[in-house]
Design an enzyme around this catalytic site. Structure first.
Site, PDB file in Angstrom:
ATOM      1  N   CYS A 114      36.707  -3.577   9.982  1.00 45.41           N
ATOM      2  CA  CYS A 114      35.800  -4.660  10.349  1.00 45.41           C
ATOM      3  C   CYS A 114      36.170  -5.142  11.738  1.00 45.41           C
ATOM      4  O   CYS A 114      37.362  -5.257  12.052  1.00 45.41           O
ATOM      5  CB  CYS A 114      35.946  -5.784   9.325  1.00 45.41           C
ATOM      6  SG  CYS A 114      34.924  -7.218   9.658  1.00 45.41           S
ATOM      7  N   HIS A 157      28.558  -4.166   3.183  1.00 48.69           N
ATOM      8  CA  HIS A 157      29.633  -4.802   3.961  1.00 48.69           C
ATOM      9  C   HIS A 157      29.055  -5.940   4.815  1.00 48.69           C
ATOM     10  O   HIS A 157      29.604  -7.045   4.841  1.00 48.69           O
ATOM     11  CB  HIS A 157      30.314  -3.740   4.847  1.00 48.69           C
ATOM     12  CG  HIS A 157      31.381  -4.259   5.765  1.00 48.69           C
ATOM     13  ND1 HIS A 157      32.687  -3.805   5.739  1.00 48.69           N
ATOM     14  CD2 HIS A 157      31.355  -5.191   6.748  1.00 48.69           C
ATOM     15  CE1 HIS A 157      33.402  -4.442   6.655  1.00 48.69           C
ATOM     16  NE2 HIS A 157      32.623  -5.283   7.288  1.00 48.69           N
ATOM     17  N   GLU A 158      27.918  -5.670   5.472  1.00 46.96           N
ATOM     18  CA  GLU A 158      27.317  -6.692   6.354  1.00 46.96           C
ATOM     19  C   GLU A 158      26.721  -7.846   5.553  1.00 46.96           C
ATOM     20  O   GLU A 158      26.877  -9.014   5.941  1.00 46.96           O
ATOM     21  CB  GLU A 158      26.274  -6.069   7.282  1.00 46.96           C
ATOM     22  CG  GLU A 158      26.812  -4.985   8.217  1.00 46.96           C
ATOM     23  CD  GLU A 158      28.103  -5.349   8.935  1.00 46.96           C
ATOM     24  OE1 GLU A 158      28.320  -6.532   9.269  1.00 46.96           O
ATOM     25  OE2 GLU A 158      28.930  -4.437   9.146  1.00 46.96           O
ATOM     26  N   HIS A 161      29.232 -10.341   4.621  1.00 49.28           N
ATOM     27  CA  HIS A 161      29.583 -11.311   5.673  1.00 49.28           C
ATOM     28  C   HIS A 161      28.693 -12.560   5.595  1.00 49.28           C
ATOM     29  O   HIS A 161      29.116 -13.652   5.964  1.00 49.28           O
ATOM     30  CB  HIS A 161      29.439 -10.696   7.064  1.00 49.28           C
ATOM     31  CG  HIS A 161      30.628  -9.894   7.508  1.00 49.28           C
ATOM     32  ND1 HIS A 161      31.911 -10.403   7.524  1.00 49.28           N
ATOM     33  CD2 HIS A 161      30.737  -8.621   7.971  1.00 49.28           C
ATOM     34  CE1 HIS A 161      32.748  -9.471   7.974  1.00 49.28           C
ATOM     35  NE2 HIS A 161      32.068  -8.374   8.249  1.00 49.28           N
TER      36      HIS A 161
HETATM   37 NI    NI Z   1      32.860  -6.600   8.954  1.00 50.31          NI
END
Ligand code: NI
Length: 187
Positions: A114, A157-158, A161
């Site tokens: 990341c 993954h995004e 966030h």
């Molecule tokens: Ni990330």
């Protein structure tokens, strides 16, 4: 242009916050932000530009990583097909949301990294192997798409966030490489 100096790192509270929905019609600011975020990813994958500006290569970025707590993510996944150099996924998504997912789980063989984490965190990050998501484009138009394998991992993954979740939250702390035998390992 966005550089590594604009990206906040783990420990910053914005990375743990739930981001706010983006409203439409889109403000010029939010439109420009999406475009600049996508440009950052393209720059980060261009060897000459990346070297000049010391950019770490990335395939995805979420607005909270710029300390902007809004539901905006960008993806730029290069092609792994020599015959077709077009990126396999290149998009700006506003208000992306997972609508449904497979029971089948998967993880990337090499783990995840990341841009907000300046260290290696080894371990399998177990996610859904297929997802169906909705998002809005810059015109506010709603889209539904299905993603699988690598692209599905990147998008999850995004989207994490946007919910204050870091990839290592999904690694088994005691046994980082222990997974059920039916979890698919994506090479
Ligand atoms: Ni990330």
């Amino acid at each position: 242009m966005i550089t590594m100096d604009d990206i906040i790192r783990e420990g910053h509270p914005t990375l743990r916050a739930v981001a706010k929905e983006v409203s439409f019609p889109l403000s010029n600011e939010d439109k420009k932000l999406g475009e600049e975020m996508l440009t950052f990813l393209k720059n980060s994958q261009d060897p000459a530009v990346a070297e000049e500006y010391h950019l770490r290569g990335g395939v995805g970025l979420a607005a909270p990583q710029l300390d902007i707590s809004k539901k905006i993510i960008v993806l730029h996944v290069p092609s792994n097909d020599e015959e077709n150099p077009e990126p396999s996924l290149s998009m700006i998504m506003y208000n992306p949301k997972v609508l449904s997912h497979s029971v089948q789980e998967a993880c990337l063989a090499d783990g995840e990294g990341c841009l907000s984490v300046d260290r290696d965190v080894p371990g399998y990050v177990v996610r859904h192997s297929r997802i169906s998501i909705s998002y809005q484009d810059k015109e506010g138009q709603k889209h539904k798409i299905r993603l699988k394998n690598y692209e599905a991992m990147v998008v999850q993954h995004e989207i994490d966030h946007l919910n204050g979740i870091m990839f290592y939250d999904r690694i088994n702390e005691e046994a980082p490489f222990a997974i059920d035998k039916d979890v698919e390992i994506i090479q």
